[in-house]
Every structure is written in C-alpha cells, then in structure tokens.
Design a protein around this motif. Structure first.
Motif, PDB file in Angstrom:
ATOM      1  N   VAL A 134       0.851  -1.180   0.000  1.00 56.14           N
ATOM      2  CA  VAL A 134       0.000   0.000   0.000  1.00 56.14           C
ATOM      3  C   VAL A 134       0.895   1.240   0.000  1.00 56.14           C
ATOM      4  CG1 VAL A 134      -0.245  -0.098   2.514  1.00 56.14           C
ATOM      5  CG2 VAL A 134      -1.906   1.183   1.162  1.00 56.14           C
ATOM      6  N   PHE A 135       0.528   2.204  -0.839  1.00 58.10           N
ATOM      7  CA  PHE A 135       1.325   3.408  -1.037  1.00 58.10           C
ATOM      8  C   PHE A 135       0.467   4.626  -0.731  1.00 58.10           C
ATOM      9  CE2 PHE A 135       2.722   6.461  -4.619  1.00 58.10           C
ATOM     10  CZ  PHE A 135       3.559   7.173  -3.770  1.00 58.10           C
ATOM     11  N   SER A 136       0.942   5.442   0.219  1.00 58.63           N
ATOM     12  CA  SER A 136       0.265   6.683   0.577  1.00 58.63           C
ATOM     13  C   SER A 136       0.935   7.814  -0.187  1.00 58.63           C
ATOM     14  CB  SER A 136       0.376   6.922   2.091  1.00 58.63           C
ATOM     15  OG  SER A 136      -0.179   8.166   2.447  1.00 58.63           O
ATOM     16  N   ALA A 137       0.195   8.418  -1.119  1.00 58.70           N
ATOM     17  CA  ALA A 137       0.730   9.464  -1.995  1.00 58.70           C
ATOM     18  C   ALA A 137       0.147  10.811  -1.586  1.00 58.70           C
ATOM     19  CB  ALA A 137       0.393   9.152  -3.445  1.00 58.70           C
ATOM     20  N   LEU A 138       1.000  11.720  -1.134  1.00 60.35           N
ATOM     21  CA  LEU A 138       0.555  13.041  -0.690  1.00 60.35           C
ATOM     22  C   LEU A 138       0.959  14.100  -1.704  1.00 60.35           C
ATOM     23  CD1 LEU A 138      -0.670  12.086   1.864  1.00 60.35           C
ATOM     24  CD2 LEU A 138       1.686  11.234   1.911  1.00 60.35           C
ATOM     25  N   GLU A 139       0.235  15.223  -1.661  1.00 54.30           N
ATOM     26  CA  GLU A 139       0.387  16.287  -2.662  1.00 54.30           C
ATOM     27  C   GLU A 139       0.338  15.663  -4.065  1.00 54.30           C
ATOM     28  OE1 GLU A 139       3.047  19.510  -2.089  1.00 54.30           O
ATOM     29  OE2 GLU A 139       3.042  19.326   0.105  1.00 54.30           O
ATOM     30  N   LEU A 140      -0.736  14.917  -4.277  1.00 54.02           N
ATOM     31  CA  LEU A 140      -0.942  14.173  -5.514  1.00 54.02           C
ATOM     32  C   LEU A 140      -1.783  15.011  -6.480  1.00 54.02           C
ATOM     33  CD1 LEU A 140      -0.613  11.380  -6.965  1.00 54.02           C
ATOM     34  CD2 LEU A 140      -2.839  10.778  -5.963  1.00 54.02           C
ATOM     35  N   ARG A 141      -1.187  15.437  -7.564  1.00 52.52           N
ATOM     36  CA  ARG A 141      -1.872  16.245  -8.567  1.00 52.52           C
ATOM     37  C   ARG A 141      -2.342  15.369  -9.733  1.00 52.52           C
ATOM     38  NH1 ARG A 141       2.449  21.339  -8.886  1.00 52.52           N
ATOM     39  NH2 ARG A 141       2.442  21.794  -6.646  1.00 52.52           N
ATOM     40  N   PRO A 142      -3.330  15.820 -10.484  1.00 51.74           N
ATOM     41  CA  PRO A 142      -3.821  15.009 -11.609  1.00 51.74           C
ATOM     42  C   PRO A 142      -2.730  14.650 -12.608  1.00 51.74           C
ATOM     43  CG  PRO A 142      -5.378  16.765 -11.117  1.00 51.74           C
ATOM     44  CD  PRO A 142      -4.174  17.023 -10.260  1.00 51.74           C
ATOM     45  N   ASP A 143      -1.828  15.578 -12.909  1.00 49.71           N
ATOM     46  CA  ASP A 143      -0.769  15.252 -13.860  1.00 49.71           C
ATOM     47  C   ASP A 143       0.225  14.256 -13.274  1.00 49.71           C
ATOM     48  OD1 ASP A 143      -0.051  17.207 -12.049  1.00 49.71           O
ATOM     49  OD2 ASP A 143       1.289  18.261 -13.421  1.00 49.71           O
ATOM     50  N   GLU A 144       0.391  14.269 -11.945  1.00 48.52           N
ATOM     51  CA  GLU A 144       1.273  13.281 -11.308  1.00 48.52           C
ATOM     52  C   GLU A 144       0.630  11.898 -11.373  1.00 48.52           C
ATOM     53  OE1 GLU A 144       4.781  12.155  -8.948  1.00 48.52           O
ATOM     54  OE2 GLU A 144       4.242  13.560 -10.531  1.00 48.52           O
ATOM     55  N   VAL A 145      -0.684  11.827 -11.248  1.00 45.08           N
ATOM     56  CA  VAL A 145      -1.382  10.552 -11.406  1.00 45.08           C
ATOM     57  C   VAL A 145      -1.094   9.971 -12.793  1.00 45.08           C
ATOM     58  CG1 VAL A 145      -3.643   9.442 -11.572  1.00 45.08           C
ATOM     59  CG2 VAL A 145      -3.212  11.127  -9.769  1.00 45.08           C
ATOM     60  N   GLU A 146      -1.136  10.814 -13.809  1.00 42.32           N
ATOM     61  CA  GLU A 146      -0.857  10.355 -15.169  1.00 42.32           C
ATOM     62  C   GLU A 146       0.577   9.868 -15.316  1.00 42.32           C
ATOM     63  OE1 GLU A 146      -1.823  13.574 -17.748  1.00 42.32           O
ATOM     64  OE2 GLU A 146      -3.984  13.518 -17.298  1.00 42.32           O
ATOM     65  N   ARG A 147       1.525  10.576 -14.718  1.00 38.13           N
ATOM     66  CA  ARG A 147       2.924  10.152 -14.800  1.00 38.13           C
ATOM     67  C   ARG A 147       3.150   8.825 -14.088  1.00 38.13           C
ATOM     68  NH1 ARG A 147       3.754  15.828 -14.363  1.00 38.13           N
ATOM     69  NH2 ARG A 147       3.897  15.715 -12.088  1.00 38.13           N
ATOM     70  N   LEU A 148       2.514   8.655 -12.932  1.00 35.65           N
ATOM     71  CA  LEU A 148       2.648   7.392 -12.208  1.00 35.65           C
ATOM     72  C   LEU A 148       2.036   6.240 -12.991  1.00 35.65           C
ATOM     73  CD1 LEU A 148       1.813   8.691  -8.622  1.00 35.65           C
ATOM     74  CD2 LEU A 148       4.034   7.842  -9.389  1.00 35.65           C
ATOM     75  N   ASP A 149       0.880   6.485 -13.622  1.00 37.76           N
ATOM     76  CA  ASP A 149       0.261   5.454 -14.463  1.00 37.76           C
ATOM     77  C   ASP A 149       1.181   5.078 -15.616  1.00 37.76           C
ATOM     78  OD1 ASP A 149      -1.939   5.448 -12.840  1.00 37.76           O
ATOM     79  OD2 ASP A 149      -3.217   6.620 -14.198  1.00 37.76           O
ATOM     80  N   ALA A 150       1.742   6.089 -16.271  1.00 36.57           N
ATOM     81  CA  ALA A 150       2.616   5.836 -17.420  1.00 36.57           C
ATOM     82  C   ALA A 150       3.878   5.082 -17.006  1.00 36.57           C
ATOM     83  CB  ALA A 150       2.990   7.159 -18.088  1.00 36.57           C
ATOM     84  N   ALA A 151       4.340   5.304 -15.763  1.00 32.66           N
ATOM     85  CA  ALA A 151       5.549   4.621 -15.292  1.00 32.66           C
ATOM     86  C   ALA A 151       5.276   3.192 -14.841  1.00 32.66           C
ATOM     87  CB  ALA A 151       6.164   5.409 -14.143  1.00 32.66           C
ATOM     88  N   GLY A 152       3.998   2.810 -14.775  1.00 35.53           N
ATOM     89  CA  GLY A 152       3.656   1.427 -14.463  1.00 35.53           C
ATOM     90  C   GLY A 152       3.178   1.175 -13.049  1.00 35.53           C
ATOM     91  N   LEU A 153       2.816   2.218 -12.308  1.00 35.11           N
ATOM     92  CA  LEU A 153       2.400   2.015 -10.921  1.00 35.11           C
ATOM     93  C   LEU A 153       1.119   1.196 -10.830  1.00 35.11           C
ATOM     94  CD1 LEU A 153       2.907   2.567  -7.931  1.00 35.11           C
ATOM     95  CD2 LEU A 153       1.565   4.662  -8.159  1.00 35.11           C
TER      96      LEU A 153
END
Length: 339
Positions: free
Chosen positions: A149-168
């Motif tokens: 489980v990963f707690s992601a703080l100060e999570l912006r919509p564009d960061e969500v996209e980058r994390l998805d693209a990186a394979g999270l």
C-alpha cells in the motif's frame, strides 16, 4: 604634577582599578559575557521544560519543538563554553538542560520491544510527492520493496498520469484517489482490493482518503493517507485539530496512518495521537532521528515529519528512509507484520 610613584608605575585611580582588573580583562565585558551566557542557559531551560511538559502553544513554539535534537547539542556546547569561561554555575545548569534533552531524544536511536506478531506482512510506503516527484523512482521503490500500500501526498492530476505511465497501476491496481492541483491532493494505491471509508473521521486541511484493504485470506486492514496543513501562523490550531480528528486505534480493526504529518515526535499533538493506540514505525527500529524534510535543497533534511503509524499490536520488521528526486520530502518505507 606627577603622580606618586612616577608617570608610568604610579597608583591607579579607583575608576581605573574598577575598569581593568589584574587579569587585564575589562569587568564590563566580562559581565556582558556572563549575562549573555546565562540568558542562553535560561532560554534553553525554558525550551526543555516546554518540550518535557508538552506545553508548546502557538506557531513559533510548535515549530521550535521539531529542533529539540539540535537543542540538546546546543545545550552541550553552552555547557562547554561556560566551563571554559570559568562560569561553573552556568556550565552545570546547561549540562542539566542537556541531560533532560538527551533523555528525551536518545532513546529514538534504539529499537523498542516488538509485539509477538507473525501474521500477514504489510509493506507500506509513504511519500509527499510535492506534485512532481519522479514517477520512475516511485515505481522502482514499489517494486524493490514489494509494497502493498502506497500513501501518496500532494498528488496532482498530472502526477497521477505520470505514475500510471511509469507502471504504478500494474503493481498497485486498486486505488482511492483524491488528486487536486496544489498541495491538497492525496491518494492510496494498493496491491489488494480496497473499499473507500467515508465515515471513519472528518479530514481537516488537505484531502486524507481512508480505505479498508482486503488481504489474502480474508483479513482486513484500514489505512489513512495523512497530510494536515503545517502549523504555520493561524493554521497552528487547525493542525492540532487535524491530528486530534484522526481515528484512534480500534480493537475491532487494524489501522495504519501514513504520510506527511507535518509533526515530529517532539510535538505533543503527535505524541497524543500515538497514545491513542499507535506506534511510530521508525521509532520502533531506532530510525526516528533520520530527518525527512526539506530534501533536495541547498540545506540537507533537518526534521522528521513523515511517518508510518501502526496499531501497537503490529510488529515493525524494517524501516527505510528513501530519496525521491524532484520532491522536497524523503519517503518512509515500513515492513510490518500484522497480529
């Protein structure tokens, strides 16, 4: 008229004798140094009393408490300097203050006794992403530590996209996300199915999603991504209320709170939260003095405000403090064992 004894070796006047003692050091300068030394000692003593008693109020004292480990060093230095200046009373007083602060701080460098918990492993990662943390590094950490489980703080919509693209999402396919532009967004990424908990507590400050994760075998663990506003100025009282609002540990559920608490173990507000049934994972293994903020700036990290808090029935096997490029926080990884 010549003075008795000649111009050079005569008897000094009372004024001269008062200003220049036999040692050749002006009395006025000596008194000033003693006054300054005692002022420092008194201020350090007040600091120690406030910290030991949990008496901090207002923004300045609340922020000062995070520097208590450095206060112990300052008290030791003050004791040494006072001793060198032959001000033994001030040296003893500063040494006593140092002893109090050391007694508060040093135990964090040693591990604590763990409960006999040998249940399901739960590997937790918490990172304040600062809206731009390097996604590839985050995914690498999730993969390397086999994070559940990963707690992601100060999570912006564009960061969500980058994390998805990186394979999270391939590694942690279940999510409860509340991204927003700015510092308010947060999210939970999980390896196992999660159900959002909307009535567990009332978040104050930033978004703080909560979720129940179903573990293999049917067990559950409740998880909160924590990120109150910092105790700056008028937000100090809000910060206190935010920490008080977080859910207490429960005999009917295993709970883990992870994220950027904007608080250290030298804050009464965080210690009060721990007293409601939690342990600090880093403190359990002797790593709570490792600072987490600010990172990747001209100065190195100096305070520890990022934490993983676990139900006190949970055993802590391992904690790592990790660096993530492009964010000003270090991340915290905790390897837990559930009862």
């Amino acid at each position: 008229m010549d003075r008795p004894g000649g111009q050079d070796g005569g008897v000094r006047t009372s004024v001269e004798a008062e200003q220049v003692p036999a040692a050749g050091v002006p009395v006025r300068g000596k008194r000033r140094r003693r006054w300054f030394g005692w002022t420092v000692v008194v201020l350090l003593a007040l600091w120690a009393v406030i910290r030991a008693g949990g008496l901090e109020t207002g923004s300045f004292l609340t922020q000062l408490m995070t520097l208590t480990p450095y206060g112990a060093g300052l008290a030791a230095l003050t004791a040494l300097l006072s001793l060198l200046r032959r001000n033994r009373p001030a040296a003893l007083a500063a040494a006593a203050v140092c002893a109090v602060m050391v007694a508060i701080v040093v135990p964090r460098a040693f591990g604590a006794e763990q409960p006999a918990a040998n249940g399901t492993p739960l590997r937790v990662l918490a990172i304040n992403l600062f809206g731009r943390g390097d996604a590839a590094t985050v995914v690498d950490l999730v993969r390397r530590f086999d994070v559940d489980v990963f707690s992601a703080l100060e999570l912006r919509p564009d960061e969500v996209e980058r994390l998805d693209a990186a394979g999270l999402t391939r590694l942690l396919p279940y999510q409860v996300l509340q991204p927003e532009f700015g510092a308010t967004g947060s999210g939970i990424y999980a390896r196992h199915p999660v159900t959002e908990l909307t009535g567990l507590f009332t978040p104050i400050g930033h978004n703080m999603p909560a979720a129940a994760m179903t573990l293999p075998g049917g067990g559950k663990v409740e998880f909160v991504a924590v990120h109150p506003n910092p105790p700056l100025g008028r937000m100090t009282e809000e910060w206190n209320r935010a920490l008080r609002a977080l859910p207490s540990a429960s005999p009917s559920a295993i709970r883990v709170l992870a994220g950027d608490f904007n608080a250290s173990l030298d804050h009464r507000a965080l210690r009060d939260l721990l007293a409601r049934g939690y342990v600090d994972a880093a403190d359990q293994v002797g790593k709570s003095l490792i600072p987490t903020w600010p990172n990747f700036r001209p100065i190195p990290p100096i305070i520890s405000i990022d934490h993983v808090l676990a139900d006190r029935r949970v055993a802590v096997r391992r904690v790592e403090i990790v660096d993530v490029p492009r964010t000003d926080h270090r991340g915290v990884f905790a390897d837990l064992r559930l009862p």
